[in-house]
Design a protein around this motif. Structure first.
Motif, PDB file in Angstrom:
ATOM      1  N   GLU A  20       0.835  -1.210   0.000  1.00 32.77           N
ATOM      2  CA  GLU A  20       0.000   0.000   0.000  1.00 32.77           C
ATOM      3  C   GLU A  20       0.864   1.253   0.000  1.00 32.77           C
ATOM      4  N   GLU A  21       1.996   1.201   0.696  1.00 30.35           N
ATOM      5  CA  GLU A  21       2.895   2.350   0.777  1.00 30.35           C
ATOM      6  C   GLU A  21       3.796   2.462  -0.454  1.00 30.35           C
ATOM      7  N   GLY A  22       3.686   1.494  -1.361  1.00 32.58           N
ATOM      8  CA  GLY A  22       4.482   1.524  -2.580  1.00 32.58           C
ATOM      9  C   GLY A  22       5.922   1.093  -2.393  1.00 32.58           C
ATOM     10  N   LEU A  23       6.210   0.437  -1.280  1.00 34.45           N
ATOM     11  CA  LEU A  23       7.574  -0.003  -1.009  1.00 34.45           C
ATOM     12  C   LEU A  23       7.910  -1.334  -1.668  1.00 34.45           C
ATOM     13  N   ILE A  24       6.876  -2.123  -1.972  1.00 36.69           N
ATOM     14  CA  ILE A  24       7.098  -3.397  -2.668  1.00 36.69           C
ATOM     15  C   ILE A  24       6.086  -3.539  -3.794  1.00 36.69           C
ATOM     16  N   THR A  25       6.441  -4.358  -4.774  1.00 34.61           N
ATOM     17  CA  THR A  25       5.552  -4.694  -5.882  1.00 34.61           C
ATOM     18  C   THR A  25       5.593  -6.207  -6.065  1.00 34.61           C
ATOM     19  N   HIS A  26       4.905  -6.682  -7.077  1.00 31.85           N
ATOM     20  CA  HIS A  26       4.909  -8.121  -7.362  1.00 31.85           C
ATOM     21  C   HIS A  26       6.309  -8.603  -7.756  1.00 31.85           C
ATOM     22  N   ARG A  27       7.193  -7.698  -8.170  1.00 36.38           N
ATOM     23  CA  ARG A  27       8.544  -8.060  -8.601  1.00 36.38           C
ATOM     24  C   ARG A  27       9.581  -7.940  -7.489  1.00 36.38           C
ATOM     25  N   SER A  28       9.201  -7.443  -6.322  1.00 35.22           N
ATOM     26  CA  SER A  28      10.145  -7.299  -5.210  1.00 35.22           C
ATOM     27  C   SER A  28      10.700  -8.658  -4.803  1.00 35.22           C
ATOM     28  N   LEU A  29      11.993  -8.692  -4.525  1.00 31.24           N
ATOM     29  CA  LEU A  29      12.634  -9.948  -4.160  1.00 31.24           C
ATOM     30  C   LEU A  29      12.353 -10.305  -2.707  1.00 31.24           C
ATOM     31  N   VAL A  30      11.955 -11.568  -2.497  1.00 30.86           N
ATOM     32  CA  VAL A  30      11.607 -12.073  -1.178  1.00 30.86           C
ATOM     33  C   VAL A  30      12.289 -13.426  -0.997  1.00 30.86           C
ATOM     34  N   ARG A  31      12.857 -13.621   0.189  1.00 32.37           N
ATOM     35  CA  ARG A  31      13.447 -14.920   0.515  1.00 32.37           C
ATOM     36  C   ARG A  31      12.738 -15.436   1.746  1.00 32.37           C
ATOM     37  N   PRO A  40      11.073 -13.290  -6.842  1.00 34.71           N
ATOM     38  CA  PRO A  40      10.053 -12.232  -6.868  1.00 34.71           C
ATOM     39  C   PRO A  40       8.836 -12.625  -6.024  1.00 34.71           C
ATOM     40  N   LEU A  41       8.197 -11.642  -5.450  1.00 33.96           N
ATOM     41  CA  LEU A  41       7.040 -11.863  -4.588  1.00 33.96           C
ATOM     42  C   LEU A  41       5.975 -12.720  -5.261  1.00 33.96           C
ATOM     43  N   TYR A  42       5.746 -12.508  -6.559  1.00 30.02           N
ATOM     44  CA  TYR A  42       4.680 -13.262  -7.235  1.00 30.02           C
ATOM     45  C   TYR A  42       4.954 -14.755  -7.287  1.00 30.02           C
ATOM     46  N   ARG A  43       6.148 -15.188  -6.985  1.00 33.92           N
ATOM     47  CA  ARG A  43       6.476 -16.618  -6.963  1.00 33.92           C
ATOM     48  C   ARG A  43       6.283 -17.246  -5.580  1.00 33.92           C
ATOM     49  N   HIS A  44       5.745 -16.495  -4.642  1.00 29.44           N
ATOM     50  CA  HIS A  44       5.439 -16.986  -3.297  1.00 29.44           C
ATOM     51  C   HIS A  44       3.918 -16.973  -3.133  1.00 29.44           C
ATOM     52  N   PRO A  57      -4.091 -14.461  -8.547  1.00 29.92           N
ATOM     53  CA  PRO A  57      -3.805 -15.230  -9.762  1.00 29.92           C
ATOM     54  C   PRO A  57      -3.397 -14.346 -10.942  1.00 29.92           C
ATOM     55  N   LEU A  58      -4.030 -13.185 -11.066  1.00 29.22           N
ATOM     56  CA  LEU A  58      -3.675 -12.280 -12.159  1.00 29.22           C
ATOM     57  C   LEU A  58      -2.288 -11.680 -11.957  1.00 29.22           C
ATOM     58  N   VAL A  59      -1.948 -11.373 -10.730  1.00 32.77           N
ATOM     59  CA  VAL A  59      -0.626 -10.821 -10.427  1.00 32.77           C
ATOM     60  C   VAL A  59       0.447 -11.864 -10.726  1.00 32.77           C
ATOM     61  N   SER A  60       0.199 -13.111 -10.334  1.00 31.55           N
ATOM     62  CA  SER A  60       1.150 -14.184 -10.625  1.00 31.55           C
ATOM     63  C   SER A  60       1.307 -14.377 -12.125  1.00 31.55           C
ATOM     64  N   LEU A  61       0.200 -14.341 -12.840  1.00 31.04           N
ATOM     65  CA  LEU A  61       0.250 -14.483 -14.293  1.00 31.04           C
ATOM     66  C   LEU A  61       1.027 -13.327 -14.924  1.00 31.04           C
ATOM     67  N   LYS A  62       0.790 -12.130 -14.449  1.00 28.64           N
ATOM     68  CA  LYS A  62       1.510 -10.962 -14.971  1.00 28.64           C
ATOM     69  C   LYS A  62       3.016 -11.143 -14.792  1.00 28.64           C
ATOM     70  N   GLY A  63       3.427 -11.589 -13.622  1.00 31.51           N
ATOM     71  CA  GLY A  63       4.849 -11.806 -13.370  1.00 31.51           C
ATOM     72  C   GLY A  63       5.438 -12.865 -14.285  1.00 31.51           C
ATOM     73  N   ALA A  77       4.618 -19.706 -24.801  1.00 32.17           N
ATOM     74  CA  ALA A  77       3.411 -20.541 -24.884  1.00 32.17           C
ATOM     75  C   ALA A  77       3.224 -21.342 -23.594  1.00 32.17           C
ATOM     76  N   ALA A  78       4.303 -21.899 -23.067  1.00 30.51           N
ATOM     77  CA  ALA A  78       4.219 -22.668 -21.830  1.00 30.51           C
ATOM     78  C   ALA A  78       3.805 -21.775 -20.667  1.00 30.51           C
ATOM     79  N   SER A  79       4.338 -20.572 -20.606  1.00 25.85           N
ATOM     80  CA  SER A  79       3.982 -19.649 -19.531  1.00 25.85           C
ATOM     81  C   SER A  79       2.510 -19.273 -19.585  1.00 25.85           C
ATOM     82  N   LEU A  80       1.993 -19.040 -20.777  1.00 22.68           N
ATOM     83  CA  LEU A  80       0.581 -18.734 -20.932  1.00 22.68           C
ATOM     84  C   LEU A  80      -0.290 -19.890 -20.464  1.00 22.68           C
ATOM     85  N   LEU A  81       0.085 -21.082 -20.816  1.00 24.08           N
ATOM     86  CA  LEU A  81      -0.680 -22.255 -20.422  1.00 24.08           C
ATOM     87  C   LEU A  81      -0.662 -22.414 -18.905  1.00 24.08           C
TER      88      LEU A  81
END
Length: 89
Positions: A20-31, A40-44, A57-63, A77-81
């Motif tokens: 919400e504060e704009g400090l992280i996005t779906h691409r922010s690195l998380v361990r 990236p966050l979208y992979r968690h 689900p849409l955020v993960s797909l976008k990533g 093609a594989a990523s889309l599927l």
């Protein structure tokens, strides 16, 4: 990582506020604790649901699609599927 620096540990409840504060996005690195590399966050799945709720689900797909742009056509093609299948779970 925030602003290029490693921070943490953070609890899952803290991630929505950071977004919400704009400090992280779906691409922010998380361990996640106990794992090696930051991804990236979208992979968690649990974190992306906590941060983005119904849009997870849409955020993960976008990533995945952003990652696929650098791959050959077969990768795209594989990523889309995979993305389409993930939205039907």
């Amino acid at each position: 990582m925030l602003k290029g620096k490693s921070v943490g540990p953070l609890r899952a409840e803290q991630f929505p506020r950071l977004a919400e504060e704009g400090l992280i996005t779906h691409r922010s690195l998380v361990r996640q604790q106990g794992t090696g590399d930051a991804r990236p966050l979208y992979r968690h799945p649990d974190l992306v649901r906590a941060v983005f709720g119904r849009k997870a689900p849409l955020v993960s797909l976008k990533g995945r699609l952003e990652d696929a742009r650098t791959r050959p056509l077969v990768g795209v093609a594989a990523s889309l599927l995979v993305g389409m299948l993930a939205t039907f779970r």
